[in-house]
Design an enzyme around this catalytic site. Structure first.
Site, PDB file in Angstrom:
ATOM      1  N   LYS A  34       1.169  -0.664  -0.112  1.00 13.26           N
ATOM      2  CA  LYS A  34      -0.379   0.055  -0.154  1.00 13.26           C
ATOM      3  C   LYS A  34       0.913   0.928  -0.122  1.00 13.26           C
ATOM      4  O   LYS A  34       1.905   1.074  -0.256  1.00 13.26           O
ATOM      5  CB  LYS A  34      -0.636  -0.298   1.405  1.00 13.26           C
ATOM      6  CG  LYS A  34      -0.632   0.397   2.673  1.00 13.26           C
ATOM      7  CD  LYS A  34      -1.138  -0.624   3.933  1.00 13.26           C
ATOM      8  CE  LYS A  34      -0.427  -0.162   5.176  1.00 13.26           C
ATOM      9  NZ  LYS A  34      -1.355  -0.592   5.840  1.00 13.26           N
ATOM     10  N   ARG A 124     -10.995  -0.057  14.247  1.00 13.64           N
ATOM     11  CA  ARG A 124     -10.230   0.866  12.931  1.00 13.64           C
ATOM     12  C   ARG A 124     -11.248   0.754  12.173  1.00 13.64           C
ATOM     13  O   ARG A 124     -12.339   1.034  11.441  1.00 13.64           O
ATOM     14  CB  ARG A 124      -9.294   0.637  12.400  1.00 13.64           C
ATOM     15  CG  ARG A 124      -8.675   1.713  11.312  1.00 13.64           C
ATOM     16  CD  ARG A 124      -7.367   1.911  10.959  1.00 13.64           C
ATOM     17  NE  ARG A 124      -6.776   0.258  10.518  1.00 13.64           N
ATOM     18  CZ  ARG A 124      -5.519   0.235   9.964  1.00 13.64           C
ATOM     19  NH1 ARG A 124      -4.408   1.071   9.862  1.00 13.64           N
ATOM     20  NH2 ARG A 124      -5.488  -0.957   9.008  1.00 13.64           N
ATOM     21  N   TYR A 249      18.238  30.384   6.174  1.00 13.63           N
ATOM     22  CA  TYR A 249      17.003  30.990   6.984  1.00 13.63           C
ATOM     23  C   TYR A 249      16.993  30.601   8.914  1.00 13.63           C
ATOM     24  O   TYR A 249      17.250  30.482   9.128  1.00 13.63           O
ATOM     25  CB  TYR A 249      15.668  30.296   7.330  1.00 13.63           C
ATOM     26  CG  TYR A 249      15.337  29.813   5.829  1.00 13.63           C
ATOM     27  CD1 TYR A 249      14.712  31.710   4.607  1.00 13.63           C
ATOM     28  CD2 TYR A 249      14.841  29.355   4.398  1.00 13.63           C
ATOM     29  CE1 TYR A 249      14.616  31.882   3.627  1.00 13.63           C
ATOM     30  CE2 TYR A 249      14.400  29.481   3.430  1.00 13.63           C
ATOM     31  CZ  TYR A 249      13.803  29.791   2.766  1.00 13.63           C
ATOM     32  OH  TYR A 249      13.226  30.714   1.585  1.00 13.63           O
ATOM     33  N   MET A 297      12.837  24.090   2.034  1.00 13.97           N
ATOM     34  CA  MET A 297      11.585  23.647   0.683  1.00 13.97           C
ATOM     35  C   MET A 297      13.228  22.651  -0.244  1.00 13.97           C
ATOM     36  O   MET A 297      12.001  21.460  -0.532  1.00 13.97           O
ATOM     37  CB  MET A 297      11.468  23.869   0.145  1.00 13.97           C
ATOM     38  CG  MET A 297      10.111  23.681  -0.613  1.00 13.97           C
ATOM     39  SD  MET A 297       8.936  24.882  -1.707  1.00 13.97           S
ATOM     40  CE  MET A 297       8.181  25.686  -0.253  1.00 13.97           C
TER      41      MET A 297
HETATM   42  C1  LIG Z   1      -0.664  -2.169   7.258  1.00 14.88           C
HETATM   43  C2  LIG Z   1      -1.027  -3.332   7.067  1.00 14.88           C
HETATM   44  C3  LIG Z   1      -0.508  -4.528   7.188  1.00 14.88           C
HETATM   45  C4  LIG Z   1       0.828  -3.971   7.363  1.00 14.88           C
HETATM   46  O1  LIG Z   1       1.514  -3.741   8.839  1.00 14.88           O
HETATM   47  P1  LIG Z   1       3.012  -4.167   8.516  1.00 14.88           P
HETATM   48  O2  LIG Z   1       2.910  -3.603   9.959  1.00 14.88           O
HETATM   49  O3  LIG Z   1       4.025  -2.599   7.868  1.00 14.88           O
HETATM   50  O4  LIG Z   1       3.762  -5.111   8.597  1.00 14.88           O
HETATM   51  C5  LIG Z   1      -1.379  -6.065   7.132  1.00 14.88           C
HETATM   52  N1  LIG Z   1      -2.022  -5.701   7.721  1.00 14.88           N
HETATM   53  C6  LIG Z   1      -3.176  -4.084   7.286  1.00 14.88           C
HETATM   54  C7  LIG Z   1      -4.520  -5.033   7.415  1.00 14.88           C
HETATM   55  C8  LIG Z   1      -2.786  -3.750   7.189  1.00 14.88           C
HETATM   56  O5  LIG Z   1      -3.089  -2.694   7.057  1.00 14.88           O
END
Ligand SMILES: *Cc1c(COP(=O)(O)O)cnc(C)c1O
Length: 354
Positions: A34, A124, A249, A297
């Site tokens: 992701k 969640r 800066y 930046m």
């Molecule tokens: C992001 C995520 C993972 C992976 O988590 P890590 O801590 O990066 O290994 C696995 N399952 C779900 C549902 C996630 O959202």
């Protein structure tokens, strides 16, 4: 080129082997890529892993489509809640939806495979375990959709011996005892794999994320993992400074002695957090030198009291995957490696070492 990320795919392979060894029951691997593979580039990472893992997991429908457009044909699990307006795209691209709510069953259209997410304590997304009977009922009613997995997500697996992890494991074991024993069941993220060994014969898959990229999920260090990201730039300009002169800066930094300051074309617009100003070192010609002054930046600066230590065009490693890691930056500013790697701006070109 102002800077580039160098992603070492040999180290990715190494990490995958470490993960397989840690998960004690030969599970199917669902590589979590992701958010552009945590900033490492989802297309390249998935193309490299396609024959080495079973599934890919992404957060959003768009991320799944991006992989299909790159000719990835592994099964792809989408974590987000499916919405009715875009549900056709799951079917068009053969993406696996997550049912996180009883109502999501109504959103599915014929021909879409799904997995069910139970909320055993993350709070969640996911269906309450108390609704398991209704879930089983819906599953049998839906003749034109196949349930291809059941999962849950840990809230606290980034540390070993956590009581909440044990509670979630027990609650989940109760839930899945109601499903056919052939059901594909998975629970472990990186913490679950390394701190809890993904134990349990019912756990047929794992979902490694951050560990693929070489980091532990918490403060308990997992040896053997190798960070796969390096970030390289160069010295764009040099100026001599005398003791007491200010740089950048607000003249946030003043020279403690005479020396040279090198300007590097990387700033917070590239994803180098401004909060790190004055807190980290970079590697130039094999030596660690302090980053000094406010990160701006598009630029930042390094200092050396030795005028010979670098010249214009010399390579500068902001990250080298060894001494200089996202975890080192994260610790300086009270965050986690995940945030550092995902914040590198996509405009920074990526080079892959095969
Ligand atoms: C992001 C995520 C993972 C992976 O988590 P890590 O801590 O990066 O290994 C696995 N399952 C779900 C549902 C996630 O959202």
């Amino acid at each position: 080129m102002r800077s580039e990320l160098i992603i070492d795919l040999k180290k990715l392979d190494h990490n995958l082997e470490v993960i397989k060894t840690a998960a004690q029951n030969n599970p199917k691997i669902m590589a979590v890529i992701k958010d552009d593979a945590y900033g490492h580039g989802a297309v390249k990472v998935s193309q490299h892993l396609t024959s080495k893992v079973d599934w890919f997991c992404v957060a959003t429908l768009e991320e799944g489509i991006e992989l299909r457009n790159a000719d990835i044909d592994n099964p792809i699990l989408i974590y987000e809640v499916p919405d009715a307006e875009r549900i056709l795209q799951f079917k068009e691209h053969n993406l696996t939806a997550t049912v996180s709510d009883l109502e999501n069953f109504e959103t599915l259209i014929p021909g879409i495979n799904y997995q069910i997410n139970f909320d055993t304590g993350m709070r969640r997304l996911g269906i309450a375990p108390t609704n398991v009977e209704q879930v089983l009922q819906k599953m049998t009613e839906l003749k034109d959709n196949e349930c291809v997995g059941v999962y849950t997500h840990f809230s606290s697996a980034d540390e070993p011996d956590n009581e909440r992890v044990k509670q979630q494991m027990n609650l989940f074991a109760d839930v899945i005892s109601k499903f056919p024993s052939s059901m594909f069941v998975h629970i472990s993220n990186s913490g679950g794999i390394f701190h809890y060994g993904n134990t349990g014969s019912h756990l047929k898959g794992i979902r490694p994320g951050i560990c693929l990229y070489g980091y532990s999920s918490g403060d308990t260090k997992i040896s053997n993992l190798m960070p796969i990201m390096s970030w390289k730039s160069h010295i764009m300009q040099i100026r001599k400074v005398e003791k007491g002169e200010g740089i950048g800066y607000g003249h946030f930094w003043k020279a403690p002695t005479s020396g040279i300051v090198g300007t590097i074309p990387v700033g917070y617009g590239d994803g180098l957090p401004r909060l790190l100003s004055g807190k980290i070192s970079f590697k130039i010609n094999g030596k660690l030198l302090p980053q000094i002054g406010r990160i701006s930046m598009d630029y930042c600066a390094v200092f050396s009291k030795d005028e010979q230590s670098f010249s214009v065009k010399d390579d500068v490693y902001l990250l080298d995957g060894e001494e200089l890691t996202a975890k080192y930056w994260a610790d300086e500013i009270d965050t986690i490696a995940y945030e550092i790697t995902t914040q590198v701006h996509p405009k920074v070109k990526k080079t892959y070492l095969e």
